[in-house]
Design an enzyme around this catalytic site. Structure first.
Site, PDB file in Angstrom:
ATOM      1  CB  CYS A 184     -19.416 -47.059 -15.473  1.00 43.08           C
ATOM      2  SG  CYS A 184     -20.164 -48.708 -15.538  1.00 43.08           S
ATOM      3  CG  HIS A 185     -16.309 -50.868 -14.102  1.00 48.19           C
ATOM      4  ND1 HIS A 185     -17.494 -51.053 -14.777  1.00 48.19           N
ATOM      5  CD2 HIS A 185     -16.162 -51.954 -13.297  1.00 48.19           C
ATOM      6  CE1 HIS A 185     -18.044 -52.198 -14.405  1.00 48.19           C
ATOM      7  NE2 HIS A 185     -17.257 -52.764 -13.506  1.00 48.19           N
TER       8      HIS A 185
END
Length: 432
Positions: free
Chosen positions: A348-349
């Site tokens: 994800c991030h």
């Protein structure tokens, strides 16, 4: 646990109205004295109950041992039952104490709010004027925005009956859309000018988040791994590094899965949370915008010895990687993990941390490889990954680049494939 007058041992102050107060808070009692305080500890509220529950418990205990602040004599000296209305009460909700702060912080917050909204009980006039509504109307509206949380009134005589959470919630729920559902100031364009103070002084100008706004975001389905081999990763050690704000499933699912396979998993947090946070070492977990839960880290980043581990895992979340990527110790660990040949895993991030670790290494450190390394991540950071030199994929659930020992996934929906691939890579490492 509630405190009765028997435990008032430090800094006792006697109000002119005859009440014994434990501490000076600078708020006027209705009798005119400025020494008003909360004279017991709201343990239930801090533990997840309510302030009203704390008052009931305090009164019950005072019936047995007495409380000179409330004017309650112990049962062995009394011939008539205790009247709960005889208890001195507070007229604001102690949010900071419930959230892990202090009652002193609550008084400060109330004074700050009162400067903006006014408080007739404390005798504080608002510093700004609101057109169309009286101060009392504004204050009542502000209280309704608190989701019906309990309100208490301080008085040297018989105070008002406490408003129950249920009745407050009903009042809040009965307000229709329109002015009653608007902010304390109705829109950003009508925010009144205020004298410069801390940024926290701006919050009371707006509507507290109502329960109808789902701040926990998407309810991601958890992967079903089926039957696992409890000794498959026996002897393996995995380090998870995180600042505040990792998305809940992105940190919990991998940790639990690896542990179910026999791996030892340690969670390392930023150094400052062990030095300055109370309780020490706790990492705040995120569910989109909600930050109501936390977990205790096992050790601080500076105490990590990477040679003890087989893999380094960096969870995502919108907040967590943004703090880790500015933490020099975290970046050093990422660079060292690559240099030692550890499996580096993120989703994800989380790969934002890898971007920062790929540049500007201080003397003695080597940048994490970026140019030509295959990677993936959430859609909003793919341009950043590409600009850093990575080869970015957007259609594969997981991407593994053997040259960098780097395993990445797109988002929480890919947790199942990510965890299984990470376990496979660790098992291969153990077999060598």
């Amino acid at each position: 646990m509630s405190r009765t007058s028997a435990t008032h041992i430090d800094g006792e102050i006697h109000c002119t109205c005859g009440k014994t107060l434990a501490k000076h808070d600078g708020i006027k009692c209705r009798c005119g004295n400025t020494n008003n305080t909360i004279h017991f500890y709201p343990g239930n509220a801090i533990g997840g109950g309510s302030v009203e529950q704390d008052w009931r418990e305090h009164i019950d205990r005072a019936a047995k041992v007495g409380c000179d602040v409330c004017g309650i004599e112990p049962s062995w000296k009394r011939t008539t039952p205790v009247d709960p209305k005889a208890a001195a009460e507070i007229h604001f909700y102690p949010g900071s104490a419930i959230g892990g702060g202090s009652i002193a912080t609550d008084w400060e917050r109330h004074r700050r709010e009162a400067r903006l909204v006014g408080c007739s009980i404390c005798g504080i006039e608002p510093e700004v004027s609101f057109s169309g509504k009286t101060t009392d109307e504004r204050w009542a509206e502000y209280r309704e925005r608190l989701d019906g949380r309990s309100r208490f009134v301080c008085d040297s005589g018989a105070p008002e009956t406490v408003r129950s959470q249920a009745s407050g919630a009903a009042s809040a729920g009965s307000t229709a859309s329109g002015d009653a559902a608007s902010a304390v100031v109705d829109s950003a364009s009508s925010v009144p000018a205020v004298a410069p103070r801390g940024s926290h002084s701006l919050a009371p100008l707006f509507t507290p988040v109502p329960a109808t706004l789902n701040t926990v975001g998407t309810d991601y389905p958890l992967p079903d791994f089926g039957a696992v081999e409890p000794a498959r990763l026996k002897g393996a050690r995995v380090l998870v590094i995180s600042a505040d704000g990792p998305e809940l499933p992105e940190i919990v699912v991998p940790i639990n899965y690896l542990r179910s396979l026999g791996a030892v998993v340690d969670l390392a947090g930023q150094d400052w949370i062990f030095q300055w946070r109370d309780p020490a070492g706790h990492i705040v977990l995120a569910e989109w915008l909600s930050d109501a839960i936390c977990v205790k880290a096992d050790l601080r980043l500076s105490d990590v010895k990477l040679s003890d581990y087989d893999a380094l895992f960096i969870p995502g979340g919108a907040w967590n990687p943004d703090m880790l990527r500015t933490d020099d110790v975290a970046l050093r660990l990422v660079r060292e993990a690559h240099a030692l040949g550890l499996i580096v895993c993120s989703l994800c991030h989380g790969p934002q941390v890898l971007i920062s670790a790929a540049f500007d290494a201080p003397e003695g450190q080597v940048n994490f490889p970026a140019a030509g390394v295959h990677i993936t991540g959430t859609g909003s950071i793919r341009r950043d990954l590409k600009n850093a030199g990575f080869i970015v994929h957007d259609s594969d659930a997981t991407v593994f680049d053997a040259s960098a020992n780097l395993l990445t996934a797109r988002d929480p929906n890919d947790l199942g494939p990510l965890c299984e691939e990470l376990a496979r890579l660790i098992a291969e490492r153990l077999a060598k």
